[in-house]
Design a protein around this motif. Structure first.
Motif, PDB file in Angstrom:
ATOM      1  N   ASP A  37       7.431   9.694  -7.750  1.00 36.71           N
ATOM      2  CA  ASP A  37       6.863  10.979  -7.348  1.00 36.71           C
ATOM      3  C   ASP A  37       7.962  12.022  -7.401  1.00 36.71           C
ATOM      4  O   ASP A  37       9.133  11.722  -7.134  1.00 36.71           O
ATOM      5  N   GLU A  55      -1.724  11.760  -8.586  1.00 40.23           N
ATOM      6  CA  GLU A  55      -2.301  10.897  -7.558  1.00 40.23           C
ATOM      7  C   GLU A  55      -2.465  11.643  -6.236  1.00 40.23           C
ATOM      8  O   GLU A  55      -1.551  12.335  -5.787  1.00 40.23           O
ATOM      9  N   ASN A  92       2.657  13.636  -8.320  1.00 38.73           N
ATOM     10  CA  ASN A  92       2.586  12.242  -7.882  1.00 38.73           C
ATOM     11  C   ASN A  92       2.175  11.298  -9.017  1.00 38.73           C
ATOM     12  O   ASN A  92       1.158  11.512  -9.676  1.00 38.73           O
ATOM     13  N   PRO A  95       0.333   5.467  -7.233  1.00 37.31           N
ATOM     14  CA  PRO A  95      -1.051   5.366  -6.741  1.00 37.31           C
ATOM     15  C   PRO A  95      -1.094   5.227  -5.224  1.00 37.31           C
ATOM     16  O   PRO A  95      -0.234   4.586  -4.623  1.00 37.31           O
ATOM     17  N   HIS A  96      -2.099   5.837  -4.616  1.00 37.75           N
ATOM     18  CA  HIS A  96      -2.257   5.789  -3.171  1.00 37.75           C
ATOM     19  C   HIS A  96      -3.094   4.585  -2.752  1.00 37.75           C
ATOM     20  O   HIS A  96      -4.000   4.167  -3.465  1.00 37.75           O
ATOM     21  N   GLN A  97      -2.769   4.041  -1.597  1.00 40.25           N
ATOM     22  CA  GLN A  97      -3.526   2.952  -0.969  1.00 40.25           C
ATOM     23  C   GLN A  97      -3.659   1.731  -1.888  1.00 40.25           C
ATOM     24  O   GLN A  97      -4.683   1.086  -1.946  1.00 40.25           O
ATOM     25  N   ARG A  98      -2.557   1.416  -2.583  1.00 37.36           N
ATOM     26  CA  ARG A  98      -2.550   0.222  -3.436  1.00 37.36           C
ATOM     27  C   ARG A  98      -1.453  -0.760  -3.024  1.00 37.36           C
ATOM     28  O   ARG A  98      -1.273  -1.777  -3.667  1.00 37.36           O
ATOM     29  N   SER A 102       3.361   4.525  -1.364  1.00 33.81           N
ATOM     30  CA  SER A 102       3.185   5.968  -1.569  1.00 33.81           C
ATOM     31  C   SER A 102       3.494   6.763  -0.303  1.00 33.81           C
ATOM     32  O   SER A 102       4.068   7.863  -0.382  1.00 33.81           O
ATOM     33  N   ILE A 188      -1.942  -3.280 -11.002  1.00 33.99           N
ATOM     34  CA  ILE A 188      -2.482  -2.241 -10.132  1.00 33.99           C
ATOM     35  C   ILE A 188      -3.989  -2.104 -10.360  1.00 33.99           C
ATOM     36  O   ILE A 188      -4.429  -1.836 -11.481  1.00 33.99           O
ATOM     37  N   GLU A 190      -7.947  -0.445  -9.484  1.00 33.09           N
ATOM     38  CA  GLU A 190      -8.562   0.812  -9.050  1.00 33.09           C
ATOM     39  C   GLU A 190      -8.938   0.733  -7.573  1.00 33.09           C
ATOM     40  O   GLU A 190      -8.984   1.742  -6.873  1.00 33.09           O
ATOM     41  N   ARG A 192      -8.856   0.464  -3.697  1.00 34.73           N
ATOM     42  CA  ARG A 192      -7.913   0.927  -2.687  1.00 34.73           C
ATOM     43  C   ARG A 192      -8.021   0.067  -1.444  1.00 34.73           C
ATOM     44  O   ARG A 192      -9.035  -0.590  -1.216  1.00 34.73           O
ATOM     45  N   THR A 298      -4.534  -3.156 -14.030  1.00 35.12           N
ATOM     46  CA  THR A 298      -3.696  -2.659 -15.116  1.00 35.12           C
ATOM     47  C   THR A 298      -2.318  -3.268 -14.933  1.00 35.12           C
ATOM     48  O   THR A 298      -1.670  -3.047 -13.912  1.00 35.12           O
TER      49      THR A 298
END
Length: 318
Positions: A37, A55, A92, A95-98, A102, A188, A190, A192, A298
């Motif tokens: 980020d 993100e 960013n 990825p958030h909430q992975r 973050s 990663i 999709e 969350r 991914t």
């Protein structure tokens, strides 16, 4: 007395994603990942303006509640300075909430931006230990924060003194030299997940047997990460948090099992749902990547992340 910083200062920060726990090292081991980020902060005459690209755009608050802004404000207070106003730009990529750190990256990015601002006035900024301490206070454990600050692999710990309202908690970390033969393959999805929610799945108490097992594996993992990557499979075994989170993240649990069945050391990244594979091979087997369990993810090789950087010019690590 608080010093008011002048307008027209600009600081640029690049801060890495991170993977915590790495299997048995619950709330202790962390690893920075080469995904960054960028935070750009400019001091202005008044007000607060927050821009977010990438993100989290359209999802995170554009107010003083934004974690980057909270990090900036905490750093300013620690150094006894303030700003009349500021414009904060967040670009960013994490990825958030992975389970990729973050939140820690946002706080560390804000704290480091303060260092970039005060450096232009020849004032000392926050030290590495202060960055780790202040960022860890936001989350209550230092694994992600320490990795984002120091880069590379880290061992972190917490010390407490005093009791009740007088209790003082100190967060600290030491860097590890990751063995050059280890390749990192984050997977990663999709999907969350909330760290707070998955942490609620963990029992308050564990058996002495399970604790002993994880202590041995966490110690072995330090050896595997630095000197003996051939030990990674045994070293990444865990009984304290990954089995308990499996029911809430079945796709992650299935892909994790698939990787390990093919002899690849794989763990949940933080609280998930991302998975990270650590391998001495330059690529993952095609039969793994083409399996149905891999379709939700991914997967790509990623180098180890650098320490947080700040200056008055744009910093984008290659």
């Amino acid at each position: 007395m608080v010093q008011l910083l002048p307008t027209g200062l600009t600081a640029n920060v690049a801060v890495a994603a991170s993977s915590a726990n790495l299997g048995p090292g619950f709330d202790s081991l962390g690893l920075a990942l080469g995904l960054y980020d960028e935070v750009i902060v400019e001091t202005v005459e008044s007000g607060l303006v927050v821009h977010v690209e990438g993100e989290g755009a359209g999802q995170v608050p554009l107010t003083s509640d934004h974690l980057v802004v909270q990090g900036i404000q905490r750093g300013l207070r620690e150094l006894g300075v303030d700003v009349p106003g500021m414009v904060v730009r967040c670009r960013n990529a994490i990825p958030h909430q992975r389970g990729l750190g973050s939140s820690a990256a946002a706080v560390v990015g804000g704290l480091a931006a303060v260092n970039g601002l005060v450096a232009q006035l020849d004032r000392p900024g926050l030290s590495e230990s202060q960055l780790i301490q202040l960022a860890s206070e936001f989350e209550g454990h230092p694994d992600n924060a320490a990795a984002a600050v120091l880069g590379g692999a880290v061992v972190s710990w917490t010390q407490s003194s005093g009791e009740g309202t007088a209790e003082q908690v100190t967060y600290a970390a030491a860097g590890l030299r990751l063995h050059p033969d280890i390749h990192l393959f984050p997977a990663i999805p999709e999907l969350r997940s909330s760290t707070a929610e998955t942490r609620m799945l963990l029992p308050e108490q564990v058996s002495h047997r399970d604790a002993r097992f994880n202590v041995s594996r966490a110690a072995l993992l330090v050896v595997a990460l630095t000197e003996r990557p051939d030990l990674l499979m045994a070293a990444t075994e865990d009984l304290l948090h990954q089995p308990q989170r499996a029911t809430a993240q079945p796709e992650s649990a299935q892909f994790l099992q698939l990787l390990r069945e093919h002899g690849i050391a794989a763990v949940l990244s933080g609280a998930g749902p991302a998975v990270i594979a650590l391998s001495t091979a330059a690529e993952l087997p095609a039969e793994v990547l083409e399996a149905p369990a891999a379709r939700a993810f991914t997967v790509a090789e990623m180098r180890v992340g650098d320490a947080v950087k700040w200056n008055t010019g744009v910093v984008v690590p290659g």
